[in-house]
Design a protein around this motif. Structure first.
Motif, PDB file in Angstrom:
ATOM      1  N   UNK B  46      68.273  35.346 108.086  1.00 49.44           N
ATOM      2  CA  UNK B  46      67.966  34.189 108.924  1.00 49.44           C
ATOM      3  C   UNK B  46      66.486  34.202 109.302  1.00 49.44           C
ATOM      4  N   UNK B  47      66.026  35.412 109.646  1.00 45.88           N
ATOM      5  CA  UNK B  47      64.629  35.534 110.060  1.00 45.88           C
ATOM      6  C   UNK B  47      63.685  35.183 108.915  1.00 45.88           C
ATOM      7  N   UNK B  48      64.135  35.445 107.678  1.00 49.49           N
ATOM      8  CA  UNK B  48      63.248  35.242 106.531  1.00 49.49           C
ATOM      9  C   UNK B  48      63.304  33.815 106.003  1.00 49.49           C
ATOM     10  N   UNK B  49      64.146  32.971 106.608  1.00 49.30           N
ATOM     11  CA  UNK B  49      64.301  31.650 106.005  1.00 49.30           C
ATOM     12  C   UNK B  49      63.114  30.743 106.331  1.00 49.30           C
ATOM     13  N   UNK B  50      62.937  29.753 105.449  1.00 41.88           N
ATOM     14  CA  UNK B  50      61.799  28.847 105.604  1.00 41.88           C
ATOM     15  C   UNK B  50      62.293  27.492 106.080  1.00 41.88           C
ATOM     16  N   UNK B  51      61.579  26.854 106.991  1.00 40.06           N
ATOM     17  CA  UNK B  51      61.994  25.525 107.463  1.00 40.06           C
ATOM     18  C   UNK B  51      61.810  24.449 106.393  1.00 40.06           C
ATOM     19  N   UNK B  52      61.083  24.786 105.322  1.00 41.93           N
ATOM     20  CA  UNK B  52      60.859  23.809 104.257  1.00 41.93           C
ATOM     21  C   UNK B  52      61.989  23.783 103.229  1.00 41.93           C
ATOM     22  N   UNK B  53      62.942  24.690 103.367  1.00 38.71           N
ATOM     23  CA  UNK B  53      64.003  24.745 102.357  1.00 38.71           C
ATOM     24  C   UNK B  53      65.323  24.273 102.930  1.00 38.71           C
ATOM     25  N   UNK B  54      65.982  23.402 102.149  1.00 40.42           N
ATOM     26  CA  UNK B  54      67.352  23.010 102.456  1.00 40.42           C
ATOM     27  C   UNK B  54      68.245  23.610 101.384  1.00 40.42           C
ATOM     28  N   UNK B  55      69.473  23.864 101.733  1.00 44.23           N
ATOM     29  CA  UNK B  55      70.428  24.385 100.762  1.00 44.23           C
ATOM     30  C   UNK B  55      71.595  23.410 100.687  1.00 44.23           C
ATOM     31  N   UNK B  56      71.931  23.011  99.463  1.00 45.58           N
ATOM     32  CA  UNK B  56      73.088  22.142  99.258  1.00 45.58           C
ATOM     33  C   UNK B  56      74.148  22.943  98.532  1.00 45.58           C
ATOM     34  N   UNK B  57      75.356  22.961  99.123  1.00 46.39           N
ATOM     35  CA  UNK B  57      76.448  23.692  98.494  1.00 46.39           C
ATOM     36  C   UNK B  57      77.689  22.828  98.501  1.00 46.39           C
ATOM     37  N   UNK B  58      78.725  23.328  97.862  1.00 44.15           N
ATOM     38  CA  UNK B  58      79.986  22.605  97.857  1.00 44.15           C
ATOM     39  C   UNK B  58      80.539  22.534  99.276  1.00 44.15           C
ATOM     40  N   UNK B  63      82.161  29.321  97.549  1.00 43.20           N
ATOM     41  CA  UNK B  63      82.698  29.881  96.300  1.00 43.20           C
ATOM     42  C   UNK B  63      83.007  28.793  95.275  1.00 43.20           C
ATOM     43  N   UNK B  64      83.004  27.523  95.710  1.00 43.73           N
ATOM     44  CA  UNK B  64      83.147  26.441  94.735  1.00 43.73           C
ATOM     45  C   UNK B  64      81.771  25.979  94.270  1.00 43.73           C
ATOM     46  N   UNK B  65      81.728  25.508  93.024  1.00 48.06           N
ATOM     47  CA  UNK B  65      80.427  25.180  92.438  1.00 48.06           C
ATOM     48  C   UNK B  65      80.133  23.680  92.530  1.00 48.06           C
ATOM     49  N   UNK B  66      78.937  23.317  92.102  1.00 43.58           N
ATOM     50  CA  UNK B  66      78.519  21.916  92.031  1.00 43.58           C
ATOM     51  C   UNK B  66      77.997  21.654  90.622  1.00 43.58           C
ATOM     52  N   UNK B  67      78.145  20.415  90.135  1.00 47.87           N
ATOM     53  CA  UNK B  67      77.590  20.110  88.797  1.00 47.87           C
ATOM     54  C   UNK B  67      76.063  20.106  88.824  1.00 47.87           C
ATOM     55  N   UNK B 202      80.544  25.801  82.313  1.00 46.49           N
ATOM     56  CA  UNK B 202      79.126  25.569  82.018  1.00 46.49           C
ATOM     57  C   UNK B 202      78.609  24.408  82.866  1.00 46.49           C
ATOM     58  N   UNK B 203      77.302  24.397  83.054  1.00 43.74           N
ATOM     59  CA  UNK B 203      76.688  23.292  83.794  1.00 43.74           C
ATOM     60  C   UNK B 203      77.068  23.271  85.264  1.00 43.74           C
ATOM     61  N   UNK B 204      77.512  24.395  85.810  1.00 40.89           N
ATOM     62  CA  UNK B 204      77.887  24.480  87.220  1.00 40.89           C
ATOM     63  C   UNK B 204      76.920  25.421  87.950  1.00 40.89           C
ATOM     64  N   UNK B 205      76.563  25.043  89.151  1.00 47.64           N
ATOM     65  CA  UNK B 205      75.660  25.908  89.925  1.00 47.64           C
ATOM     66  C   UNK B 205      76.293  26.214  91.283  1.00 47.64           C
ATOM     67  N   UNK B 206      75.833  27.290  91.886  1.00 47.86           N
ATOM     68  CA  UNK B 206      76.371  27.701  93.193  1.00 47.86           C
ATOM     69  C   UNK B 206      75.772  26.887  94.322  1.00 47.86           C
ATOM     70  N   UNK B 207      74.494  26.683  94.248  1.00 44.53           N
ATOM     71  CA  UNK B 207      73.824  25.904  95.294  1.00 44.53           C
ATOM     72  C   UNK B 207      72.483  25.390  94.789  1.00 44.53           C
ATOM     73  N   UNK B 208      72.052  24.300  95.421  1.00 44.45           N
ATOM     74  CA  UNK B 208      70.719  23.775  95.146  1.00 44.45           C
ATOM     75  C   UNK B 208      69.784  24.184  96.266  1.00 44.45           C
ATOM     76  N   UNK B 209      68.543  24.415  95.882  1.00 44.63           N
ATOM     77  CA  UNK B 209      67.509  24.685  96.882  1.00 44.63           C
ATOM     78  C   UNK B 209      66.566  23.495  96.840  1.00 44.63           C
ATOM     79  N   UNK B 210      66.352  22.905  98.003  1.00 46.36           N
ATOM     80  CA  UNK B 210      65.557  21.681  98.056  1.00 46.36           C
ATOM     81  C   UNK B 210      64.329  21.903  98.912  1.00 46.36           C
TER      82      UNK B 210
END
Ligand SMILES: Nc1ncnc2c1ncn2[C@@H]1O[C@H](COP(=O)(O)OP(=O)(O)OP(=O)(O)O)[C@@H](O)[C@H]1O
Ligand SMILES: [Mg+2]
Lengths: 226, 386
Positions: B46-58, B63-67, B202-210
Motif C-alpha cells: 500500500x505504501x509503495x502504490x502510486x496515485x497515478x495508477x488505477x487497477x481494473x480487475x474482474x 481470481x477471474x480474468x478479463x479479456x 488465451x487472450x485473458x489477463x488478470x488485471x489492467x494497469x491504467x
C-alpha cells in the motif's frame, strides 16, 4: 521571664480504628518556654509520641489547640503545615531514620533542599552542623558505615541544620548503648546550653531526663509536671 | 530538581530488581517494535502504490480474468494516458516453500507504468528480444543466488506444465519501499502456449494497469471504465492501486488484528511488571516518605520521587529496547521477512511509539503507589518501623 514558644490548650487526641475510638490524650495543657529543655516521661503507651507529634505538627489534635508563637496550627493547611515544619521544627527519631542511599553530608543537606539557599550556602551550613555533632570527618559515609551513635548524631545534625526554633526528639537514646546514649545526651544538653536551642525530648531513661530542666510525666494520657 | 540524586540512587538500590524490570521493559519494547514492523510489512504494498495508477480487475474476484480486448476500449477514455496488463502465474520453484510472486507482464508497456523498477538498458533490451526472458528483483536474485543468464524452470499450478525461463535482467527499486522480491516474465510467452494448449484461456489477463496524469480524476475515470463493461460477460472493478493493494491486506486482516492485539498485550503485561516493582518499592519506602514529610517535604516532592523513579526505569528500559531492536534483532527480522515482503527500514514512528508506550507505562505504574504514599498519614508511616 522567658517567652512561651508552644502552648497546648485543652488538647485531646483519639485514634479511630475500624470505627472504634482509642482515646490517647485527655485535656492536656502544657507550655514550653523558649530556651527550655523539657523531658517527657511515662510508661509505654501513655501517649508520649502522640503528644510530641502534635507539637511537631505532623498530627492534629481531636480537640483543643496547639499554639506556636501565637499561631494556631489548626488554621494551617497541610501544605502550609509542611512549610511551617521545615522552618520551625527539627525532629530526631528513635531509629535515626536516615536515608540509606544518601551520605551523612547529603542526609544533613536534605532539609536545606527546601530552602532558597545556594549550593555554597547549603554546604557551609551542613559542614557547620556536622562539626557541631563532631562528625566532620564522616561526611562521605553512608548510614550503614556508621555506628548507631554516629547515625543519631547525623540525625541531630539534620535536625539543627535549618536552625529551627524547636528540636523534638522521640527517645533519641532508646536504641543506643550506655556510652553512646550518654554522648547524645551531652550533645543535646550542649545544644540547649551553648546554642540556646529549645528542646523537648521523650525518654524512658531517668538518667537521660536528668539533663532536662523540666520533666513532665504522662500517664494514661494525663499530664503531671514534676 | 534537587531530588534527582535521590531518584537515581533509589533506582540503584535493588540492582537486581531494577535490572530485571528494565530488561523486561526492553524486551517488551523490542517485541512491540517487531510486531509493528511486521504489520507495516503487510502494508508495504500500500505504501509503495502510486496515485497515478488505477487497477481494473474482474468485478467478481481477482481470481477471474478479463479479456485482453478491453485494453483498447479503456485506452480511449479521457484522462487515460497508458494501459498495461498483467497476470498472476503462481508457479513453484523447486519446492512450494520457495514462494515468490511471479507475474506475466506486457513487455512493451508494463515497465513504463512502474518507473520505480529500475532495469539496466542492455538487460531491458535482452528481455525484449527473448520470449522466455525473466526480470527479477534484486532481493529475489540474492535469495536464490541467481545471476543474469541463469536458466530457471518453474512448475505451473494455475498454468500446468514445466516452464523454462532465462533470467535476463535484475531490477532494483528506486525507493526503499519498492518491492524487489518479484519475478516478471513476458505475457506473450504465457499467452502463446495457452493458445496452443488451452485456447479458451488465451487472450485473458488478470488485471489492467491504467496510468492517469491527474490523480484527482481517479474516481471519475474508474467510474467511466466500469460503466463501459456494465452488463458484459466480465464486469470490471476499477480502483486506485492503493485501494487494490489494501484489499489484499484486508484478506489478512485477522492476522493483522491478532498482531495488533498482541502488541497491546505486550505493553499491558509490562505495565503490570513495572507497576508491581513500583508498588513494592513505594511500600518499602513508606517510613522514608514519612520522614521526608516530617522534614517539610510536600506531596509534590513525593510525587516527583516516585514518578521520577518509575519514569527513569521506563526510559532506560525503552532506550535499551530500541538499542536491542536496532542492533541484534532487526537485521534478523528483516532477513526473515524479506523473503515474503519488500523490506524497508524500521519506521521512526514505530520506535517513537515503542518509547512512548514505555513512558506511558512508567507514568501509569507510578499512579497508584504515589497515591498511597501521599495519602498515608505521617504518623502511620512512622509507626511502620516500630
Ligand atoms: N496512628 C495510630 N493509630 C492508632 N493508634 C495509635 C496510633 N498512634 C498511637 N496509637 C495508640 O495510642 C497509644 C499511645 O501511643 P504512643 O505511641 O503515643 O505511646 P508512647 O507513650 O509513645 O509509647 P512508647 O513508650 O511505647 O513509645 C497506644 O495505645 C497506641 O496504640
Ligand atoms: Mg513512643
Amino acid at each position: 521571664m522567658a517567652e512561651t514558644l508552644v502552648k497546648l490548650e485543652d488538647v485531646s487526641k483519639s485514634y479511630w480504628r475500624d470505627s472504634i475510638e482509642i482515646p490517647v490524650l485527655h485535656h492536656i495543657n502544657l507550655e514550653i518556654l523558649t530556651g527550655e529543655f523539657v523531658a517527657l516521661m511515662g510508661p509505654s503507651g501513655s501517649g508520649k509520641t502522640t503528644l510530641l507529634n502534635l507539637i511537631a505538627g505532623i498530627d492534629r489534635p481531636s480537640q483543643g489547640r496547639v499554639i506556636f508563637e501565637h499561631e494556631d496550627l489548626s488554621t494551617l493547611s497541610e501544605g502550609d503545615l509542611a512549610r511551617w515544619r521545615s522552618r520551625h521544627i527539627g525532629f530526631v527519631f528513635q531509629f535515626y531514620n536516615l536515608m540509606p542511599v544518601l551520605t551523612a553530608f547529603e542526609n544533613v543537606e536534605l532539609p536545606l533542599l527546601l530552602t532558597k539557599l545556594s549550593r555554597a550556602e547549603r554546604h557551609k551550613q551542613v559542614e557547620t552542623a556536622l562539626a557541631i555533632v563532631g562528625l566532620a570527618d564522616r561526611m562521605k559515609h553512608y548510614p550503614n558505615q556508621l555506628s548507631g551513635g554516629q547515625e543519631q548524631r547525623v540525625a541531630i545534625a539534620r535536625a539543627i541544620v535549618t536552625d529551627p526554633d524547636l528540636i523534638l526528639a522521640d527517645e533519641p537514646t532508646g536504641d543506643l548503648d550506655k556510652q553512646s546514649a550518654e554522648e547524645i545526651m551531652d550533645l543535646l544538653a550542649q545544644l540547649n546550653k551553648d546554642f540556646g536551642k529549645t528542646i523537648t525530648m521523650v525518654t524512658h531513661d531517668p538518667r537521660a531526663a536528668e539533663h532536662a530542666r523540666v520533666i513532665h510525666r504522662l500517664d494514661k494520657g494525663e499530664l503531671e509536671t514534676a | 530538581m534537587k531530588l534527582l540524586k535521590l531518584i537515581f540512587r533509589n533506582t540503584g538500590r535493588h540492582k537486581l530488581r531494577s535490572s530485571l524490570t528494565i530488561l523486561g521493559l526492553a524486551i517488551a519494547v523490542m517485541a512491540f517494535s517487531v510486531i509493528r514492523y511486521s504489520i507495516d510489512a503487510w502494508y508495504s504494498g500500500v505504501a509503495a502504490s502510486s496515485p497515478n495508477r488505477l487497477i481494473t480487475r474482474n468485478a467478481i474476484s481477482i481470481i477471474f480474468t478479463l479479456p485482453l480486448s478491453y485494453r483498447d476500449k479503456i485506452a480511449r477514455i479521457d484522462g487515460v494516458t497508458g494501459v498495461s496488463w498483467a497476470q498472476w502465474f503462481g508457479g513453484i520453484y523447486v519446492d512450494a516453500k520457495n514462494f515468490f510472486p511471479q507475474i506475466a507482464v506486457d513487455k512493451d508497456t508494463f515497465f513504463d507504468m512502474y518507473p520505480e523498477y529500475i532495469v539496466p538498458t542492455d538487460e531491458m533490451k535482452a528481455f525484449l528480444s527473448e520470449r522466455n526472458a525473466a526480470l527479477v528483483g534484486r532481493k529475489l536474485a540474492d535469495r536464490f543466488g541467481w545471476s543474469v543468464g541463469d536458466p530457471i524452470r518453474l512448475t505451473g499450478t494455475i498454468y500446468p506444465g514445466e516452464w523454462d525461463f532465462v533470467i535476463r535482467g535484475i531490477y532494483t527499486g528506486a525507493k526503499e519501499t519498492t518491492d524487489e522480491t518479484q519475478w516478471f516474465f513476458r505475457y506473450d510467452y504465457l499467452d502463446e502456449r495457452m493458445r496452443k494448449e488451452t485456447p479458451v484461456r488465451a487472450g485473458q489477463v488478470g488485471w489492467f494497469i491504467i496510468w492517469i496524469n491527474d490523480p484527482s480524476q481517479a474516481a471519475i475515470i474508474s467510474e467511466k471504465i466500469d460503466r463501459l463493461f456494465d452488463n458484459s460477460m466480465a464486469e470490471t472493478k476499477t480502483e486506485t492501486e492503493e485501494a487494490f493493494n489494501l484489499s489484499f491486506v484486508s484478506m489478512a486482516s485477522s492476522i493483522i488484528i491478532g498482531l495488533r492485539i498482541i502488541s497491546i498485550l505486550v505493553i499491558g503485561i509490562i505495565l503490570l511488571v513495572l507497576a508491581n516493582t513500583m508498588a513494592m518499592t513505594a511500600r518499602e519506602r513508606v517510613p522514608e516518605y514519612a520522614v521526608m514529610k516530617t522534614l517539610g517535604f510536600r506531596p509534590v516532592h513525593i510525587v516527583g520521587l516516585i514518578f521520577g523513579e518509575s519514569l527513569f526505569i521506563a526510559i532506560l528500559g525503552g532506550l535499551l529496547g530500541i538499542v536491542i531492536t536496532l542492533f541484534p534483532v532487526m537485521p534478523l527480522v528483516r532477513t526473515a521477512l524479506g523473503h515474503f515482503f519488500p523490506t524497508f527500514p524500521l519506521s521512526v514512528v514505530t520506535l517513537i511509539l515503542g518509547m512512548s508506550s514505555a513512558i506511558v507505562v512508567g507514568f501509569l505504574a507510578a499512579v497508584f503507589p504515589t497515591f498511597k504514599a501521599v495519602k498515608t498519614p505521617i504518623v502511620d508511616g512512622l509507626r511502620v518501623i516500630d
